[in-house]
Scaffold this active site. Structure first.
Site, PDB file in Angstrom:
ATOM      1  N   ASP A   1       0.901  -1.158   0.000  1.00 28.52           N
ATOM      2  CA  ASP A   1       0.000   0.000   0.000  1.00 28.52           C
ATOM      3  C   ASP A   1       0.929   1.194   0.000  1.00 28.52           C
ATOM      4  O   ASP A   1       1.584   1.487   1.014  1.00 28.52           O
ATOM      5  CB  ASP A   1      -0.876  -0.002   1.259  1.00 28.52           C
ATOM      6  CG  ASP A   1      -1.830   1.186   1.276  1.00 28.52           C
ATOM      7  OD1 ASP A   1      -1.425   2.280   0.854  1.00 28.52           O
ATOM      8  OD2 ASP A   1      -2.972   1.015   1.711  1.00 28.52           O
ATOM      9  N   HIS A   2       1.019   1.909  -1.118  1.00 30.32           N
ATOM     10  CA  HIS A   2       2.099   2.894  -1.222  1.00 30.32           C
ATOM     11  C   HIS A   2       1.945   4.037  -0.222  1.00 30.32           C
ATOM     12  O   HIS A   2       2.906   4.715   0.088  1.00 30.32           O
ATOM     13  CB  HIS A   2       2.243   3.403  -2.663  1.00 30.32           C
ATOM     14  CG  HIS A   2       1.238   4.427  -3.081  1.00 30.32           C
ATOM     15  ND1 HIS A   2      -0.027   4.108  -3.481  1.00 30.32           N
ATOM     16  CD2 HIS A   2       1.316   5.779  -3.161  1.00 30.32           C
ATOM     17  CE1 HIS A   2      -0.683   5.216  -3.796  1.00 30.32           C
ATOM     18  NE2 HIS A   2       0.105   6.251  -3.602  1.00 30.32           N
TER      19      HIS A   2
ATOM     20  N   HIS B   1      -5.718   2.716   1.546  1.00 34.62           N
ATOM     21  CA  HIS B   1      -5.007   3.914   2.019  1.00 34.62           C
ATOM     22  C   HIS B   1      -5.680   4.583   3.222  1.00 34.62           C
ATOM     23  O   HIS B   1      -5.023   4.913   4.213  1.00 34.62           O
ATOM     24  CB  HIS B   1      -4.890   4.956   0.905  1.00 34.62           C
ATOM     25  CG  HIS B   1      -4.371   4.415  -0.396  1.00 34.62           C
ATOM     26  ND1 HIS B   1      -3.417   3.435  -0.459  1.00 34.62           N
ATOM     27  CD2 HIS B   1      -4.662   4.740  -1.681  1.00 34.62           C
ATOM     28  CE1 HIS B   1      -3.155   3.179  -1.736  1.00 34.62           C
ATOM     29  NE2 HIS B   1      -3.892   3.950  -2.489  1.00 34.62           N
TER      30      HIS B   1
HETATM   31  C1  BG6 Z   1      -3.827   4.767  -6.001  1.00 31.56           C
HETATM   32  C2  BG6 Z   1      -5.199   4.812  -6.592  1.00 31.56           C
HETATM   33  O1  BG6 Z   1      -3.694   3.681  -5.140  1.00 31.56           O
HETATM   34  O2  BG6 Z   1      -3.588   5.973  -5.280  1.00 31.56           O
HETATM   35  C3  BG6 Z   1      -5.366   6.024  -7.482  1.00 31.56           C
HETATM   36  O3  BG6 Z   1      -5.426   3.630  -7.350  1.00 31.56           O
HETATM   37  C4  BG6 Z   1      -5.004   7.283  -6.741  1.00 31.56           C
HETATM   38  O4  BG6 Z   1      -6.695   6.101  -7.973  1.00 31.56           O
HETATM   39  C5  BG6 Z   1      -3.649   7.140  -6.069  1.00 31.56           C
HETATM   40  O5  BG6 Z   1      -4.982   8.337  -7.672  1.00 31.56           O
HETATM   41  C6  BG6 Z   1      -3.366   8.320  -5.165  1.00 31.56           C
HETATM   42  O6  BG6 Z   1      -2.054   8.240  -4.734  1.00 31.56           O
HETATM   43  P1  BG6 Z   1      -1.228   9.544  -4.379  1.00 31.56           P
HETATM   44  O7  BG6 Z   1       0.080   9.022  -3.897  1.00 31.56           O
HETATM   45  O8  BG6 Z   1      -1.129  10.360  -5.637  1.00 31.56           O
HETATM   46  O9  BG6 Z   1      -2.006  10.250  -3.322  1.00 31.56           O
END
Ligand code: BG6
Length: 517
Positions: A200-201, A263
């Site tokens: 989960d980034h 997230h």
């Molecule tokens: C991803 C989603 O996990 O996270 C995307 O699939 C979303 O839809 C993105 O845009 C948002 O990530 P960040 O790091 O740009 O907030």
């Protein structure tokens, strides 16, 4: 294991970073977007910081008919794009470590070729290797790839050439509880939990990691981090972009799956969990799971009252007119997929009893901003007559997750001049004050941790199961309930706004409002 220890002298900062053991990094889906946008630039970022082991190679595998040379050129372009420069030192050395094989994910010969390639590269290294297999493909082929890796005995550890094997699985991890459990079963047929890295980034973002340090490396916050002092907690992840070119995925996913199940819930658990006894992966993850288990399950009444779903209509973003979701390429003209969700979540444990957590996330909102807002209770009594406690603004602590990463605390203080003159001040810490340029990419942290065998910032099986159990009933209700009799009906909001007005109502009902962010 090599160890870099940096003592940065300013205010006694203490940093420890380790270099992984020799590693072969295999990317399935190597010709795709994620590889070009995130994985390769992040691996290159680690390489530039001397955080990759000297024995390191990358094998890209995908269906596209590329060879080593064309793959390297493609990766070079993505590194240049990320670094916004044509000249990047070291890049040649890095690209020499990149190899490519092409084939169909369902064809055993792909895995045979991969095995041969791995053996050749591992032999050259003259030391036992770690293998990381990264699934950056569409999720529909995850199970195929895993089964083939198992059949080809590529998941086996402690062989002549390989010490350990890890598999990184990108989101979406399943589509609902059942499909997530099926995927998990396939993985567990050939791997054990210690080898599985569900990514989960958001957990790799500096500001999200900082929640743990902020809460548990300071003594002054923990005593007030509970229902006695905190009025409510609000988490917003707003994006101004739409679905870009991802209609195929988004039409099946929707925002609840795309952002909440992972997230949003991960951030919530870090903010609300009990103090772990150590910074070890399982001790931290034990507490996160305990917290998730304490979230009050959504019954029919709550699905109707406490969750708002909506979809963006036409509107204006950055002065430019943008189409409605239903007008996006690849989206059904009568699609009921939600691009915005706001929810009230209650946690039934001793610490949080009665404290609402309000969460909202959406596409095509007014701006890109993610914040966690802790709103403290008002003072119980005002000695500053004629001001009453209601006149005294409560303290607000904000984690600025992105952009302008930092932390701020809103306090009341005397304004110079009249004897009774009060002002709301912001004590503001910004990462840009201590770090030049952009913060490290979240993927750098996560890829490095995976190579180091540290699962702290990855989702454990029980965490994945509890989070899907919470949201699957909502998804099932929404799927059946198109006219919104059983749940909140699908609402619409103009692109460029803060979502439907109704999302304010969840808070208004409780006598509160979204804090301006
Ligand atoms: C991803 C989603 O996990 O996270 C995307 O699939 C979303 O839809 C993105 O845009 C948002 O990530 P960040 O790091 O740009 O907030």
């Amino acid at each position: 294991m090599e160890l870099i220890t940096n003592f940065i002298k300013i205010r006694g900062t203490f940093c420890i970073e380790e270099i992984p053991k020799p590693t072969g990094f295999i990317i399935f889906g190597a010709s795709g977007d994620l590889t070009a946008r995130k994985l390769i630039p992040s691996l290159f970022g680690l390489f530039e910081k001397n955080l990759l082991p000297s024995n390191f190679y990358i094998i890209g595998a995908a269906r596209s008919a590329l060879n080593d040379e064309s793959f390297r050129q493609k990766m070079l372009n993505s590194i240049i794009e990320k670094n916004k420069s044509d000249y990047i030192s070291n890049v040649k050395l890095f690209l020499e470590k990149c190899h490519y094989i092409s084939g169909d994910y369902d064809d055993p010969s792909l895995y045979k070729t991969l095995k041969q390639k791995l053996e050749a590269l591992d032999k050259k290294a003259k030391t036992k290797m770690s293998h990381v297999f990264y699934l950056a493909t569409p999720p529909t082929v995850y199970r195929k790839i895993i089964s083939h890796l198992g059949l080809a005995k590529l998941t086996k550890e402690n062989t002549k050439l390989v010490e350990n094997v890890r598999v990184v699985v990108e989101k979406p991890y399943g589509h609902d509880l059942q499909s997530a459990m099926e995927l998990d079963k396939t993985l567990k047929n050939v791997l054990n939990e210690r080898q599985i890295y569900r990514i989960d980034h958001y957990l790799g973002k500096e500001t999200v990691q900082n929640i743990l340090l902020f809460r548990f490396a300071n003594s002054i916050f923990e005593p007030i981090w509970n229902r006695n002092y905190i009025e409510d907690i609000q988490i917003t992840v707003a994006e101004s972009i739409g679905i870009e070119h991802r209609a195929g995925y988004y039409e099946k996913a929707g925002l609840l799956r795309d952002m909440f199940q992972n997230h949003m819930l991960q951030m919530l658990s870090l903010v609300a969990m009990e103090p772990p006894i150590s910074f070890d992966a399982d001790r931290v993850r034990d507490e996160k799971v305990k917290l998730l288990r304490a979230i009050r399950p959504f019954d029919r009444e709550m699905i109707k009252k406490d969750i708002i779903r909506a979809q963006y209509d036409r509107g204006i973003i950055n002065g430019r007119e943008v189409p409605a979701y239903r007008e996006e390429e690849g989206v059904k003209p009568d699609s009921n997929i939600e691009t915005f969700v706001a929810a009230k979540i209650m946690i039934d444990n001793w610490r949080w009893n009665g404290v609402p957590f309000y969460l909202r996330a959406g596409k095509r909102l007014a701006k890109k901003v993610s914040k966690i807002v802790i709103r403290f209770k008002r003072v119980p009594h005002s000695m500053f007559k004629p001001l009453t406690p209601d006149d005294l603004e409560p303290n607000v602590l904000m984690f600025h997750v992105q952009p302008d990463e930092g932390i701020s605390l809103r306090i009341l203080a005397k304004h110079p001049g009249p004897k009774l003159c009060m002002d709301s001040l912001e004590m503001d810490f910004q990462y840009s004050d201590i770090v030049k340029g952009e913060l490290p990419e979240a993927y750098e942290r996560l890829l490095l941790d995976c190579m180091l065998g540290d699962q702290t910032l990855f989702i454990r099986d029980d965490d994945m199961e509890v989070s899907w159990s919470l949201f699957t009933p909502i998804l099932k209700t929404w799927e059946k309930d198109l006219d919104g009799k059983e749940s909140s009906p699908l609402l619409f909001y103009p692109a460029g706004s803060w979502g439907p007005e109704k999302s304010e109502e969840i808070l208004k009902r409780d006598g509160r409002e979204w804090i301006k962010i």
